[in-house]
Motif scaffolding. Sequence first.
Motif, PDB file in Angstrom:
ATOM      1  N   LEU A   1       0.878  -1.165   0.000  1.00 25.92           N
ATOM      2  CA  LEU A   1       0.000   0.000   0.000  1.00 25.92           C
ATOM      3  C   LEU A   1       0.916   1.215   0.000  1.00 25.92           C
ATOM      4  CD1 LEU A   1      -2.811  -0.747   2.609  1.00 25.92           C
ATOM      5  CD2 LEU A   1      -2.993  -0.720   0.119  1.00 25.92           C
TER       6      LEU A   1
ATOM      7  N   THR B   1     -10.377   3.496  -3.852  1.00 27.17           N
ATOM      8  CA  THR B   1     -10.149   3.234  -2.435  1.00 27.17           C
ATOM      9  C   THR B   1     -10.207   1.721  -2.211  1.00 27.17           C
ATOM     10  OG1 THR B   1     -12.488   3.298  -1.868  1.00 27.17           O
ATOM     11  CG2 THR B   1     -11.289   5.410  -1.803  1.00 27.17           C
ATOM     12  N   SER B   2      -9.799   1.291  -1.040  1.00 26.36           N
ATOM     13  CA  SER B   2      -9.884  -0.136  -0.708  1.00 26.36           C
ATOM     14  C   SER B   2     -11.322  -0.625  -0.818  1.00 26.36           C
ATOM     15  CB  SER B   2      -9.373  -0.388   0.707  1.00 26.36           C
ATOM     16  OG  SER B   2      -8.030  -0.034   0.805  1.00 26.36           O
TER      17      SER B   2
ATOM     18  N   THR C   1     -13.158  -3.522  -3.872  1.00 28.63           N
ATOM     19  CA  THR C   1     -13.928  -4.751  -3.662  1.00 28.63           C
ATOM     20  C   THR C   1     -15.121  -4.870  -4.602  1.00 28.63           C
ATOM     21  OG1 THR C   1     -15.283  -3.778  -1.905  1.00 28.63           O
ATOM     22  CG2 THR C   1     -13.231  -4.879  -1.234  1.00 28.63           C
TER      23      THR C   1
ATOM     24  N   PHE D   1      -5.476  -9.829  -0.556  1.00 34.06           N
ATOM     25  CA  PHE D   1      -5.274  -8.580   0.180  1.00 34.06           C
ATOM     26  C   PHE D   1      -5.941  -8.648   1.550  1.00 34.06           C
ATOM     27  CE2 PHE D   1      -5.186  -6.077  -4.097  1.00 34.06           C
ATOM     28  CZ  PHE D   1      -3.947  -6.605  -4.394  1.00 34.06           C
ATOM     29  N   ARG D   2      -7.153  -9.204   1.586  1.00 27.86           N
ATOM     30  CA  ARG D   2      -7.867  -9.343   2.868  1.00 27.86           C
ATOM     31  C   ARG D   2      -7.103 -10.246   3.826  1.00 27.86           C
ATOM     32  NH1 ARG D   2     -13.523  -9.600   0.118  1.00 27.86           N
ATOM     33  NH2 ARG D   2     -14.278  -7.508   0.558  1.00 27.86           N
TER      34      ARG D   2
ATOM     35  N   ILE E   1      -6.739  -4.769   3.100  1.00 28.64           N
ATOM     36  CA  ILE E   1      -8.054  -4.130   2.944  1.00 28.64           C
ATOM     37  C   ILE E   1      -9.011  -4.739   3.949  1.00 28.64           C
ATOM     38  CG2 ILE E   1      -7.780  -3.485   0.547  1.00 28.64           C
ATOM     39  CD1 ILE E   1      -9.544  -5.834  -0.246  1.00 28.64           C
TER      40      ILE E   1
END
Length: 107
Positions: A62, A84-85, A89, A101-102, A107
């Motif tokens: 990031l 944005t994060s 999604t 990423f999660r 995020i």
Amino acid sequence: SSSPLGTIATYISGFIDTKEGAENIILRELMEELKLKGKIIKSAEPYVVNDKEVRWIVIPFLIKLDNNSFVMNKKDHSEVKFVTSKELTKYKELSKDINEFRKRGLI
């Protein structure tokens, strides 16, 4: 990944083909591809993506940009979109990356 518009979604990226660290490479690529400077605010463990022709090792970062005024290198990209994060999604074609990423707390 294919998007609903039939284009390919990619991230700023570069090959690690020198002894230079991944952190320096991603910041250099950001400058080369978009003429942007930034600071890495978070990094995460790598993950593997296999496609039909190659195996990619992704090292996610990031980056907080110094500003969002950029000059796109048309050799690398045909379009640039900052999200944005939360907005990221919404792109179902990126679900594998979003899951990675999660898992890594990005995020």
